[in-house]
Design a protein around this motif. Sequence first.
Motif, short mmCIF file in Angstrom:
data_model
loop_
_atom_site.label_atom_id
_atom_site.label_comp_id
_atom_site.label_asym_id
_atom_site.label_seq_id
_atom_site.Cartn_x
_atom_site.Cartn_y
_atom_site.Cartn_z
N LYS A 231 2.80 6.01 -2.84
CA LYS A 231 4.07 6.73 -2.63
C LYS A 231 4.04 8.17 -2.90
CE LYS A 231 6.58 4.84 -6.47
NZ LYS A 231 7.17 3.77 -7.04
N LEU A 232 3.24 8.56 -3.76
CA LEU A 232 3.35 9.86 -4.08
C LEU A 232 2.43 10.85 -3.27
CD1 LEU A 232 3.69 9.71 -8.03
CD2 LEU A 232 5.26 10.04 -6.52
N ASP A 233 1.58 10.30 -2.87
CA ASP A 233 0.68 11.13 -1.70
C ASP A 233 1.23 11.01 -0.31
OD1 ASP A 233 -0.81 10.42 -3.91
OD2 ASP A 233 -1.86 8.82 -2.97
N SER A 234 1.14 12.17 0.38
CA SER A 234 1.53 12.30 1.78
C SER A 234 2.56 11.41 2.15
CB SER A 234 0.16 12.15 2.66
OG SER A 234 -1.00 11.92 1.94
N GLN A 235 3.60 11.87 1.49
CA GLN A 235 4.60 10.69 1.84
C GLN A 235 5.50 10.84 3.24
OE1 GLN A 235 8.03 11.44 -0.99
NE2 GLN A 235 6.64 12.94 -2.01
N TYR A 236 5.05 11.96 3.84
CA TYR A 236 5.67 12.01 5.03
C TYR A 236 4.81 11.84 6.18
CZ TYR A 236 9.72 13.60 2.01
OH TYR A 236 10.30 13.78 1.25
N HIS B 127 0.97 -1.19 0.16
CA HIS B 127 0.03 -0.05 -0.11
C HIS B 127 0.98 1.37 -0.07
CE1 HIS B 127 -3.34 2.74 1.02
NE2 HIS B 127 -2.46 3.14 1.83
N LEU B 128 1.93 1.11 0.84
CA LEU B 128 2.95 2.64 0.85
C LEU B 128 3.55 2.58 -0.56
CD1 LEU B 128 4.61 1.56 4.13
CD2 LEU B 128 2.64 3.18 3.71
N ILE B 129 3.78 1.51 -1.29
CA ILE B 129 4.51 1.66 -2.56
C ILE B 129 3.49 2.31 -3.54
CG2 ILE B 129 5.21 0.26 -4.42
CD1 ILE B 129 6.38 -1.63 -2.41
N ASN B 130 2.10 1.68 -3.34
CA ASN B 130 0.88 2.27 -4.32
C ASN B 130 0.55 3.57 -4.24
OD1 ASN B 130 0.72 -0.19 -5.15
ND2 ASN B 130 -0.98 -1.04 -3.91
N LYS C 82 12.78 3.71 2.44
CA LYS C 82 12.09 5.23 2.62
C LYS C 82 10.91 5.21 3.32
CE LYS C 82 10.49 5.03 -2.40
NZ LYS C 82 11.77 4.22 -2.81
N TYR C 83 10.22 4.04 3.28
CA TYR C 83 8.89 3.72 4.12
C TYR C 83 9.50 3.47 5.60
CZ TYR C 83 7.52 3.02 -0.87
OH TYR C 83 7.42 3.25 -2.12
N ALA C 84 9.53 4.34 6.08
CA ALA C 84 10.31 4.43 7.57
C ALA C 84 9.05 4.08 8.69
CB ALA C 84 10.72 5.74 7.90
#
Length: 664
Positions: free
Chosen positions: A173-178, A168-171, A211-213
Amino acid sequence: MLSTVLIRGRTPLLVGRSLSLVVANCNRINWEASRRLYHDERDQKKLGRYQRNDSNSRPRNSRFNSRPRTRSRDDDDEVHFDKSTFSKLIHIPKEDNSIDVTLDSLLEEGVLDKELHKAITRMEFPGLTPVQQKTIKPILSSQEHDVIARAKTGTGKTFAFLIPIFQHLINTKLDSQYMVKAVIVAPTRDLALQIEAEVKKIHDMNYGLKKYACVSLVGGTDFRAAMNKMNKLRPNIVIGTPGRLIDVLEKYSNKFFRFVDYKVLDEADRLLEIGFRDDLETISGLLNEKNSKSADNIKTLMFSATLDDKVQKLANNIMNKSECLFLDTVDKNEPEAHERIDQSVVISEKFANSIFAAVEHIKKQVKERESNYKAIIFAPTVKFTSFLCNILQNEFKKDLPILEFHGKITQNRRTSLVKKFKKDESGILVCTDVGARGMDFPNVHEVLQIGVPSELANYIHRIGRTARSGKEGSSVLFICKDELPFVKELEDAKNIIIAKQENYEPSEEIKTEVLEAMDQETENLSDVIISLISSYRSCIKEYRFSERRILPEIASTYGVLLNDPQLKIPVSRRFLDKLGLSRSPIGRAMFEIRDYSGNRDRSENSYDDDGVESDTSFRGNRNNNRDKRGDYDDEQSERGSYNRRSFSRSNDRNNYSNRSNSRY
Ligand SMILES: Nc1ncnc2c1ncn2[C@@H]1O[C@H](COP(=O)(O)OP(=O)(O)OP(=O)(O)O)[C@@H](O)[C@H]1O
């Protein structure tokens, strides 16, 4: 068909569209049941009352609409609801596992990204476990449903939710990434930290996924340091224990938690018990309230080895979706305990004999396995755990490391001994039920239990610390005759039949050896036995014990261990009054009542008011439990909620001790 209905007083759903998408995406699942609308007529009539007409409406925050509840043990099965309807439960049974789902098939279908596929493949698992096969797709499905998943202990439930979360984080990744997009809740700090370590394993298998911390928020650790980490890493995944999570959410939900899409309850049945459930409702309410997409955006995923349909009712206030998939990998009538565990029970005449039996058993194992022996031994209370650990250290220190693990040990120490026991190939972990759920210690040969667990389901979780990840293992339960109703209860309620049963009588030799290894002061021993009495008193009803038999039996352990079976724990009449036992023949059978009027000499080693301080679970004052004992696990002590796991004294005088917080 395009029918708009309002479900659970929250969201208008386009049921026709929802169903067709579900069928399209998950065609192996029997969706026939899902065509039945679950609202009865009465619910339909209520629709107007809950109708919302704008998108800014927020669901009722459970923090504000949870009814305060004071409940006794008798109320335990009673469930109070704040909502008038439930989400529709769609049960997907075990036999619907027909087609093999593999990492490769998921990659080919475009469900898994190649970077994630790479990371998991590098772990070199022989394949996906049944629960992983069953959950990954439905969790990622665009359908609006929550998920409950049941799978036996040690079968990879952690990756069953971490893999889809990463995807889901990969899908997205461009939204609200932080921002935090997944919140995982665990009942103990050690389990939360273990899940964090599993996330790091995925990172380590493919640095591109770092990067998905992930940050853990658990009690017993420095709050400021954790918040510094939150600010620095801006994690997408947060893993926490309930109390610390609430503390963080109350202060920082706007900053980090407005974009959460998933919340996961690991060991969900435990998290939905009294003591945790209010916290879970608060967490859910805070997350929903701040969610920037919608108040019912967050999907709830609940995992455990011990779950039934009842969990849906308990979770009603925290589930947002109108449908809930119950993904089962266990047959309806199949025992939830893992079938690869070779279970046995050793029955003694006296409770004290279980200690001799366990020591004798360990001696034999250490000898036969030439010290290459890794075991976990569970005990009913913190004090008894320390006591037992002390005996085992004196007996076996030269052969194996003996580690003491319970909620009264500092978090730093707990974390380091968990690391050590994970790594070591031999050793004995002596612990309370704080280690019963979720902890993954590789290659444990045996699980031993002296006495009964804090709740019936924990028998399954305790023995599940062995035979994990495809390995073999065995378990031995050491009990006395008066504890046999527990074994019957396992059969009746959990369909667990322990075929291997043996009677035990200690030899004089082993008795002498253990009594010599027991370098306890008599005062400490009274404390230990009183903690046991408190613990057993709290589960008399649950396990159908005879109060008249079990309590004097536990109390008699004092005399047996002091090598004088007639000896009883000396107490003052006031103390007995506090127990509510002064007029009961049971009280007189258990204790020696001494007259301390005017002279409260502690050197007499008796229990008057001061003595009670060492085990406040006998007190009515719940705040004392937290302040003085500090030996509950985790948030249950930390946040200071007065009545976690507590039961109303007034409702049941015979059962007024708190539900043994000393057990963790
Ligand atoms: N597909 C797989 N094949 C083999 N081993 C796996 C697989 N996935 C995970 N494991 C390993 O299995 C072990 C148990 O996993 P995990 O702790 O997630 O079990 P669990 O089902 O959550 O158990 P519990 O009910 O006790 O919490 C871990 O060491 C994990 O690395």
